[in-house]
Motif scaffolding. Structure first.
Motif, PDB file in Angstrom:
ATOM      1  N   THR A  16       0.439  -1.210  -0.148  1.00  0.00           N
ATOM      2  CA  THR A  16       0.099   0.236   0.028  1.00  0.00           C
ATOM      3  C   THR A  16       0.823   1.011  -0.215  1.00  0.00           C
ATOM      4  O   THR A  16       0.620   2.194  -0.624  1.00  0.00           O
ATOM      5  CB  THR A  16      -0.896  -0.211   1.495  1.00  0.00           C
ATOM      6  N   PHE A  17       1.234   1.120   1.129  1.00  0.00           N
ATOM      7  CA  PHE A  17       2.872   2.208   0.818  1.00  0.00           C
ATOM      8  C   PHE A  17       3.805   2.725  -0.437  1.00  0.00           C
ATOM      9  O   PHE A  17       3.043   3.241  -1.175  1.00  0.00           O
ATOM     10  CB  PHE A  17       4.193   2.379   1.614  1.00  0.00           C
ATOM     11  N   MET A 151       2.599   1.250 -15.967  1.00  0.00           N
ATOM     12  CA  MET A 151       2.261  -0.206 -16.026  1.00  0.00           C
ATOM     13  C   MET A 151       2.257  -0.861 -13.708  1.00  0.00           C
ATOM     14  O   MET A 151       1.386  -0.932 -13.537  1.00  0.00           O
ATOM     15  CB  MET A 151       2.630  -1.027 -16.646  1.00  0.00           C
ATOM     16  N   ASN A 152       3.441  -0.047 -13.607  1.00  0.00           N
ATOM     17  CA  ASN A 152       3.963  -0.254 -11.817  1.00  0.00           C
ATOM     18  C   ASN A 152       3.132   0.073 -11.297  1.00  0.00           C
ATOM     19  O   ASN A 152       2.884  -0.931 -10.415  1.00  0.00           O
ATOM     20  CB  ASN A 152       5.160   0.376 -12.088  1.00  0.00           C
ATOM     21  N   ASN A 157      -1.435  -1.719  -8.086  1.00  0.00           N
ATOM     22  CA  ASN A 157      -2.994  -1.092  -7.105  1.00  0.00           C
ATOM     23  C   ASN A 157      -3.758  -2.011  -7.548  1.00  0.00           C
ATOM     24  O   ASN A 157      -4.598  -2.615  -6.507  1.00  0.00           O
ATOM     25  CB  ASN A 157      -3.107   0.179  -8.069  1.00  0.00           C
ATOM     26  N   LEU A 158      -3.325  -2.651  -8.592  1.00  0.00           N
ATOM     27  CA  LEU A 158      -4.090  -4.399  -9.179  1.00  0.00           C
ATOM     28  C   LEU A 158      -4.442  -4.933  -7.613  1.00  0.00           C
ATOM     29  O   LEU A 158      -5.138  -5.539  -7.329  1.00  0.00           O
ATOM     30  CB  LEU A 158      -3.840  -4.289 -10.483  1.00  0.00           C
ATOM     31  N   PHE A 163      -6.166  -9.384  -4.582  1.00  0.00           N
ATOM     32  CA  PHE A 163      -6.241 -10.148  -3.333  1.00  0.00           C
ATOM     33  C   PHE A 163      -7.375 -10.120  -2.440  1.00  0.00           C
ATOM     34  O   PHE A 163      -7.436 -10.941  -2.303  1.00  0.00           O
ATOM     35  CB  PHE A 163      -4.875  -8.834  -2.721  1.00  0.00           C
ATOM     36  N   ALA A 164      -7.355  -8.251  -2.606  1.00  0.00           N
ATOM     37  CA  ALA A 164      -8.648  -8.312  -1.069  1.00  0.00           C
ATOM     38  C   ALA A 164     -10.175  -8.839  -2.322  1.00  0.00           C
ATOM     39  O   ALA A 164     -10.719  -9.533  -1.201  1.00  0.00           O
ATOM     40  CB  ALA A 164      -8.766  -7.234  -1.050  1.00  0.00           C
ATOM     41  N   LYS A 165      -9.745  -8.270  -3.304  1.00  0.00           N
ATOM     42  CA  LYS A 165     -10.926  -9.103  -4.167  1.00  0.00           C
ATOM     43  C   LYS A 165     -12.094 -10.864  -3.763  1.00  0.00           C
ATOM     44  O   LYS A 165     -12.575 -11.127  -3.844  1.00  0.00           O
ATOM     45  CB  LYS A 165     -11.159  -8.848  -5.094  1.00  0.00           C
TER      46      LYS A 165
END
Length: 177
Positions: A16-17, A151-152, A157-158, A163-165
Motif C-alpha cells: 500500500t505504501f 503500468m507499475n 494497485n491491482l 488479492f482483497a477481492k
C-alpha cells in the motif's frame, strides 16, 4: 499459519505504501507537462485511437493474469485445500476486470497526447509509415518508460485490490484466509 498473518499484514502495508508513493511520483511526472500544454478532448481521442490501433491490449490482460497468479501463489501455500475454490474466485475476479482496460489505455493516450501535437497524432493514425510515424518510432523508447511507470502503479494497485477481492470471494463461500 498464524505466524504468516503478521508478515501478510506487513506485506500489505508495504504494498500500500509503495502504491501510494508510485502514484505520487507518477502524478507529479505526468502533471508537469500538462501545466504547459492544454490537451483538447479531440487531441486525447486521437491519441487514444493510436493506442487502440497499435494493439497494446496484451499488456492489460497479461497484468490481470499476473495479478491472479500472484494471488494464487500467496493464498494457496497457506491453505492448500482451497485450490479449486481459489481458482474459481480468481476467475471471478479476472472476469470483473474484463472491459476495464479503457481506464489504463486512457492514461497511456495522455502520455502520447502530451508528446505529439493533434496534427501529428492524426498523421500517426492515418499514416503510420509516414515521416511522422518514424518520429513516433524514435520517441517510443522514451514514451515506453513513462508507460512502464503507469503500468507499475497499475500493477501494484491491482495486486492489492485483486488479492482483497479474491479473499472476499472466498469469504463469501465461507472460507477464511
Amino acid at each position: 499459519m498464524t505466524g504468516n498473518k503478521p508478515m501478510t499484514f506487513l506485506t500489505r502495508r508495504a504494498t500500500t505504501f509503495l502504491a501510494a508513493a508510485l502514484t505520487l511520483i507518477l502524478s507529479a511526472f505526468v502533471a508537469l507537462p500538462a501545466a504547459s500544454q492544454e490537451i483538447t478532448p479531440e487531441h486525447l481521442a486521437m491519441a487514444r485511437k493510436y493506442i487502440d490501433l497499435t494493439d497494446h491490449s496484451g499488456i492489460y490482460e497479461a497484468t490481470i493474469v499476473q495479478a491472479g497468479i500472484n494471488t494464487y501463489r500467496q493464498l494457496l501455500p497457506q491453505n492448500p485445500e482451497i485450490a479449486e475454490p481459489l481458482n474459481k474466485a480468481i476467475e471471478t475476479v479476472i472476469s470483473a476486470y474484463k472491459g476495464r482496460k479503457g481506464e489504463l489505455f486512457d492514461q497511456m493516450a495522455r502520455v502520447y497526447a502530451l508528446t505529439f501535437a493533434p496534427e501529428e497524432m492524426q498523421q500517426i493514425v492515418d499514416f503510420y509509415s509516414s515521416p511522422v510515424g518514424q518520429k513516433l518510432s524514435k520517441a517510443n523508447a522514451e514514451l515506453n518508460s513513462t508507460i512502464q511507470r503507469v503500468m507499475n502503479v497499475f500493477s501494484v494497485n491491482l495486486n492489492t485490490e485483486f488479492f482483497a477481492k479474491v479473499r472476499a470471494e472466498l469469504k463469501a463461500q465461507g472460507i477464511d484466509t
